[in-house]
Motif scaffolding. Structure first.
Motif, PDB file in Angstrom:
ATOM      1  N   GLN A 106      -6.946   6.359   3.167  1.00 56.21           N
ATOM      2  CA  GLN A 106      -7.482   6.220   1.811  1.00 56.21           C
ATOM      3  C   GLN A 106      -7.749   4.781   1.376  1.00 56.21           C
ATOM      4  O   GLN A 106      -8.695   4.528   0.634  1.00 56.21           O
TER       5      GLN A 106
ATOM      6  N   ARG B 271      -6.003  16.531   4.844  1.00 58.66           N
ATOM      7  CA  ARG B 271      -5.261  15.811   3.798  1.00 58.66           C
ATOM      8  C   ARG B 271      -4.431  14.666   4.379  1.00 58.66           C
ATOM      9  O   ARG B 271      -4.395  13.569   3.826  1.00 58.66           O
ATOM     10  N   GLU B 272      -3.771  14.941   5.480  1.00 59.82           N
ATOM     11  CA  GLU B 272      -2.923  13.926   6.117  1.00 59.82           C
ATOM     12  C   GLU B 272      -3.761  12.737   6.586  1.00 59.82           C
ATOM     13  O   GLU B 272      -3.399  11.582   6.380  1.00 59.82           O
TER      14      GLU B 272
ATOM     15  N   ARG C 153      -7.585  13.723  -5.908  1.00 60.05           N
ATOM     16  CA  ARG C 153      -8.156  15.027  -5.547  1.00 60.05           C
ATOM     17  C   ARG C 153      -9.309  15.384  -6.475  1.00 60.05           C
ATOM     18  O   ARG C 153      -9.298  15.043  -7.649  1.00 60.05           O
TER      19      ARG C 153
ATOM     20  N   ARG D  56      -4.290  20.892   5.955  1.00 57.06           N
ATOM     21  CA  ARG D  56      -3.187  19.939   6.098  1.00 57.06           C
ATOM     22  C   ARG D  56      -3.604  18.741   6.935  1.00 57.06           C
ATOM     23  O   ARG D  56      -3.269  17.595   6.619  1.00 57.06           O
TER      24      ARG D  56
ATOM     25  N   ARG E 120      -4.925  10.771   3.580  1.00 51.56           N
ATOM     26  CA  ARG E 120      -3.808  10.058   2.993  1.00 51.56           C
ATOM     27  C   ARG E 120      -3.577   8.726   3.712  1.00 51.56           C
ATOM     28  O   ARG E 120      -3.336   7.698   3.090  1.00 51.56           O
TER      29      ARG E 120
ATOM     30  N   GLU F 114       0.838  -1.197   0.000  1.00 50.60           N
ATOM     31  CA  GLU F 114       0.000   0.000   0.000  1.00 50.60           C
ATOM     32  C   GLU F 114       0.869   1.240   0.000  1.00 50.60           C
ATOM     33  O   GLU F 114       1.828   1.346   0.759  1.00 50.60           O
ATOM     34  N   VAL F 115       0.515   2.185  -0.862  1.00 47.59           N
ATOM     35  CA  VAL F 115       1.254   3.436  -0.961  1.00 47.59           C
ATOM     36  C   VAL F 115       0.405   4.521  -0.297  1.00 47.59           C
ATOM     37  O   VAL F 115      -0.784   4.645  -0.573  1.00 47.59           O
ATOM     38  N   PHE F 116       1.016   5.308   0.556  1.00 50.19           N
ATOM     39  CA  PHE F 116       0.293   6.341   1.291  1.00 50.19           C
ATOM     40  C   PHE F 116       0.621   7.729   0.766  1.00 50.19           C
ATOM     41  O   PHE F 116       0.950   8.636   1.524  1.00 50.19           O
ATOM     42  N   SER F 117       0.515   7.905  -0.532  1.00 53.31           N
ATOM     43  CA  SER F 117       0.784   9.224  -1.112  1.00 53.31           C
ATOM     44  C   SER F 117      -0.543   9.923  -1.401  1.00 53.31           C
ATOM     45  O   SER F 117      -1.621   9.348  -1.219  1.00 53.31           O
ATOM     46  N   PHE F 118      -0.470  11.149  -1.871  1.00 54.82           N
ATOM     47  CA  PHE F 118      -1.661  11.919  -2.198  1.00 54.82           C
ATOM     48  C   PHE F 118      -1.471  12.556  -3.582  1.00 54.82           C
ATOM     49  O   PHE F 118      -1.312  13.751  -3.705  1.00 54.82           O
ATOM     50  N   PRO F 119      -1.451  11.712  -4.639  1.00 52.66           N
ATOM     51  CA  PRO F 119      -1.232  12.231  -5.989  1.00 52.66           C
ATOM     52  C   PRO F 119      -2.462  12.972  -6.522  1.00 52.66           C
ATOM     53  O   PRO F 119      -3.553  12.870  -5.938  1.00 52.66           O
TER      54      PRO F 119
END
Length: 122
Positions: free
Chosen positions: A79, A72-73, A13, A69, A76, A4-9
């Motif tokens: 998700q 979003r965090e 959005r 912030r 992230r 699992e990747v925890f990014s916010f690309p």
């Protein structure tokens, strides 16, 4: 198994006004004293987040940015358990004075509530 990747690309959005309009048209709602979250199912295989933090409710840009912030965090990190929903987060005036850990707990309750409501709704 894939990691699992925890990014916010950018694909996680809501960016276009039409995407926000679709969520505002007929949403599933979840509210408390700090946030109102609106959600609908989407046609993708991942959740998407939109923020609508009004200057009318939270005057100072610094305070709005701290809240954005935090949202979003939290999104992230959570998700992968949200499924395929579009979520718009609206902040209330009380969110300014609340400690960040309280805001995080509030958001976690909202994520769970929206996932279960969207599952039963569609």
């Amino acid at each position: 198994m894939a990691e699992e990747v925890f990014s916010f690309p950018p694909q996680l959005r809501l960016r276009k006004p039409a995407e926000y309009k679709k969520v505002f048209a007929k949403p599933v709602k979840s509210s408390d004293q700090y946030f109102t979250l609106l959600a609908i199912r989407n046609d993708f295989d991942h959740p998407r987040l939109g923020l609508a933090i009004a200057k009318k409710n939270i005057r100072k840009a610094v305070q709005r940015n701290v809240i954005k912030r935090t949202v979003r965090e939290n999104f992230r990190i959570k998700q992968h358990g949200l499924g395929n929903i579009d979520i718009v987060v609206l902040a209330r005036r009380e969110a300014v004075d609340a400690p960040l850990d309280l805001l995080r707990k509030s958001l976690e309750k909202h994520w769970l509530k929206l996932v279960s409501r969207c599952d039963s709704y569609s």
